[in-house]
Design a protein around this motif. Sequence first.
Motif, PDB file in Angstrom:
ATOM      1  N   LEU A   1      47.237  47.126  31.741  1.00  0.00           N
ATOM      2  CA  LEU A   1      47.643  46.001  32.572  1.00  0.00           C
ATOM      3  C   LEU A   1      48.625  46.474  33.639  1.00  0.00           C
ATOM      4  N   GLN A   2      48.257  46.312  34.906  1.00  0.00           N
ATOM      5  CA  GLN A   2      49.110  46.733  36.014  1.00  0.00           C
ATOM      6  C   GLN A   2      49.804  45.564  36.702  1.00  0.00           C
ATOM      7  N   VAL A   3      49.138  44.429  36.780  1.00  0.00           N
ATOM      8  CA  VAL A   3      49.733  43.220  37.343  1.00  0.00           C
ATOM      9  C   VAL A   3      49.370  42.067  36.409  1.00  0.00           C
ATOM     10  N   GLU A   4      50.352  41.317  35.945  1.00  0.00           N
ATOM     11  CA  GLU A   4      50.112  40.243  34.978  1.00  0.00           C
ATOM     12  C   GLU A   4      49.821  38.920  35.672  1.00  0.00           C
ATOM     13  N   GLY A   5      48.745  38.266  35.231  1.00  0.00           N
ATOM     14  CA  GLY A   5      48.382  36.953  35.730  1.00  0.00           C
ATOM     15  C   GLY A   5      48.433  35.925  34.619  1.00  0.00           C
ATOM     16  N   LYS A   6      47.496  34.973  34.641  1.00  0.00           N
ATOM     17  CA  LYS A   6      47.503  33.889  33.660  1.00  0.00           C
ATOM     18  C   LYS A   6      47.238  34.405  32.244  1.00  0.00           C
ATOM     19  N   ALA A   7      47.752  33.683  31.260  1.00  0.00           N
ATOM     20  CA  ALA A   7      47.688  34.130  29.868  1.00  0.00           C
ATOM     21  C   ALA A   7      46.289  34.034  29.283  1.00  0.00           C
ATOM     22  N   GLU A   8      45.505  33.068  29.741  1.00  0.00           N
ATOM     23  CA  GLU A   8      44.161  32.872  29.194  1.00  0.00           C
ATOM     24  C   GLU A   8      43.116  33.388  30.172  1.00  0.00           C
ATOM     25  N   VAL A   9      42.135  34.111  29.635  1.00  0.00           N
ATOM     26  CA  VAL A   9      41.100  34.721  30.467  1.00  0.00           C
ATOM     27  C   VAL A   9      39.745  34.140  30.084  1.00  0.00           C
ATOM     28  N   VAL A  10      39.088  33.538  31.062  1.00  0.00           N
ATOM     29  CA  VAL A  10      37.739  32.996  30.867  1.00  0.00           C
ATOM     30  C   VAL A  10      36.728  33.768  31.708  1.00  0.00           C
ATOM     31  N   ARG A  11      37.151  34.165  32.908  1.00  0.00           N
ATOM     32  CA  ARG A  11      36.269  34.894  33.824  1.00  0.00           C
ATOM     33  C   ARG A  11      36.882  36.252  34.158  1.00  0.00           C
ATOM     34  N   ILE A  12      36.112  37.324  33.955  1.00  0.00           N
ATOM     35  CA  ILE A  12      36.559  38.662  34.335  1.00  0.00           C
ATOM     36  C   ILE A  12      35.677  39.209  35.455  1.00  0.00           C
ATOM     37  N   ALA A  13      36.313  39.732  36.468  1.00  0.00           N
ATOM     38  CA  ALA A  13      35.620  40.427  37.542  1.00  0.00           C
ATOM     39  C   ALA A  13      35.834  41.923  37.338  1.00  0.00           C
ATOM     40  N   THR A  14      34.841  42.728  37.707  1.00  0.00           N
ATOM     41  CA  THR A  14      34.990  44.178  37.659  1.00  0.00           C
ATOM     42  C   THR A  14      34.625  44.760  39.022  1.00  0.00           C
ATOM     43  N   ALA A  15      35.191  45.925  39.314  1.00  0.00           N
ATOM     44  CA  ALA A  15      34.913  46.624  40.563  1.00  0.00           C
ATOM     45  C   ALA A  15      35.355  48.071  40.402  1.00  0.00           C
ATOM     46  N   VAL A  16      34.892  48.927  41.288  1.00  0.00           N
ATOM     47  CA  VAL A  16      35.317  50.325  41.248  1.00  0.00           C
ATOM     48  C   VAL A  16      36.775  50.433  41.679  1.00  0.00           C
ATOM     49  N   THR A  17      37.129  49.784  42.774  1.00  0.00           N
ATOM     50  CA  THR A  17      38.463  49.901  43.356  1.00  0.00           C
ATOM     51  C   THR A  17      39.016  48.513  43.684  1.00  0.00           C
ATOM     52  N   ALA A  18      40.313  48.332  43.445  1.00  0.00           N
ATOM     53  CA  ALA A  18      40.956  47.039  43.712  1.00  0.00           C
ATOM     54  C   ALA A  18      41.377  46.950  45.175  1.00  0.00           C
ATOM     55  N   SER A  19      40.398  46.979  46.070  1.00  0.00           N
ATOM     56  CA  SER A  19      40.655  46.854  47.499  1.00  0.00           C
ATOM     57  C   SER A  19      40.896  45.393  47.850  1.00  0.00           C
ATOM     58  N   GLN A  20      41.354  45.144  49.074  1.00  0.00           N
ATOM     59  CA  GLN A  20      41.595  43.774  49.505  1.00  0.00           C
ATOM     60  C   GLN A  20      40.310  42.958  49.503  1.00  0.00           C
ATOM     61  N   ALA A  21      39.211  43.569  49.929  1.00  0.00           N
ATOM     62  CA  ALA A  21      37.934  42.848  49.953  1.00  0.00           C
ATOM     63  C   ALA A  21      37.508  42.444  48.544  1.00  0.00           C
ATOM     64  N   VAL A  22      37.707  43.321  47.585  1.00  0.00           N
ATOM     65  CA  VAL A  22      37.367  43.005  46.192  1.00  0.00           C
ATOM     66  C   VAL A  22      38.274  41.902  45.662  1.00  0.00           C
ATOM     67  N   LEU A  23      39.569  41.970  45.972  1.00  0.00           N
ATOM     68  CA  LEU A  23      40.492  40.930  45.518  1.00  0.00           C
ATOM     69  C   LEU A  23      40.070  39.561  46.039  1.00  0.00           C
ATOM     70  N   GLU A  24      39.674  39.499  47.296  1.00  0.00           N
ATOM     71  CA  GLU A  24      39.277  38.220  47.882  1.00  0.00           C
ATOM     72  C   GLU A  24      37.994  37.704  47.255  1.00  0.00           C
ATOM     73  N   ALA A  25      37.036  38.604  47.011  1.00  0.00           N
ATOM     74  CA  ALA A  25      35.784  38.184  46.374  1.00  0.00           C
ATOM     75  C   ALA A  25      36.039  37.692  44.956  1.00  0.00           C
ATOM     76  N   ALA A  26      36.898  38.381  44.225  1.00  0.00           N
ATOM     77  CA  ALA A  26      37.201  37.993  42.847  1.00  0.00           C
ATOM     78  C   ALA A  26      37.912  36.648  42.790  1.00  0.00           C
ATOM     79  N   SER A  27      38.863  36.425  43.691  1.00  0.00           N
ATOM     80  CA  SER A  27      39.588  35.148  43.687  1.00  0.00           C
ATOM     81  C   SER A  27      38.692  33.996  44.131  1.00  0.00           C
TER      82      SER A  27
END
Length: 248
Positions: free
Chosen positions: A27-53
Amino acid sequence: MQLKELRDYIGTELGSDRFKDYCPNGLQVEGKAEVVRIATAVTASQAVLEAASNWGADALIVHHGYFWRGESAPITGIKKRRIAHLLRHDISLLAYHLPLDAHPVLGNNAQLARLLGFAELGRFGEQELACHGVLLQPQPLGVLVRRLAQEFKRAPQVIGNPAVEVTRIAWCSGAAQSYFPQAVDLGVDAFLTGEISEQNVHVAEESGVAFIAAGHHATERYGIQALGQHLASRFAIEHQFFDQKNPV
């Protein structure tokens, strides 16, 4: 499921604690305590962050995260914008580097073997990340390269005679070009990795062992997908892989 449960399960499954790595695994950055949806990607780029959110991810799991050894520590510029995005959307970031390369089933190298029809016979290199083995169907180098181009949707850079029959092969995803001399010593016909360095050209030409640079990103797309699919199946949570074109 709970974020802590997700973090602990992945850490145990990948054996993260046994690796000496260039970044923190887990865990590098902590978010909400409950996880229902997980996104995966090779690299946590800005474009990936926006797509995941936009998809509504509660957690993003990647191979290339943040806080690499030797990088500047202040959270400014690109790093600030990325972390701010995660915090604003309350998305957790989990990253697994070498542990995801090495896993015998879910790892990048294991998944490359499954995809390309390699039978692993052993490991070598730093922390035994690299693999060597045989092709289930031996073939000329040119045929293998065409298969790679189809699978990875990019043309590999190749040093070697296309007519040479490839039976024995060594491989390691990402930037593993420094392992090439060890692969040559193992007596393989070809070595597959993501990137190539200047000196690899001379070693390939003088040894007769083909060097295939198929792309750092391209060779590391499969382990993170396998991990996401495994988690979705085991814990009945939603999973979506977000790819991003990368020519390297």
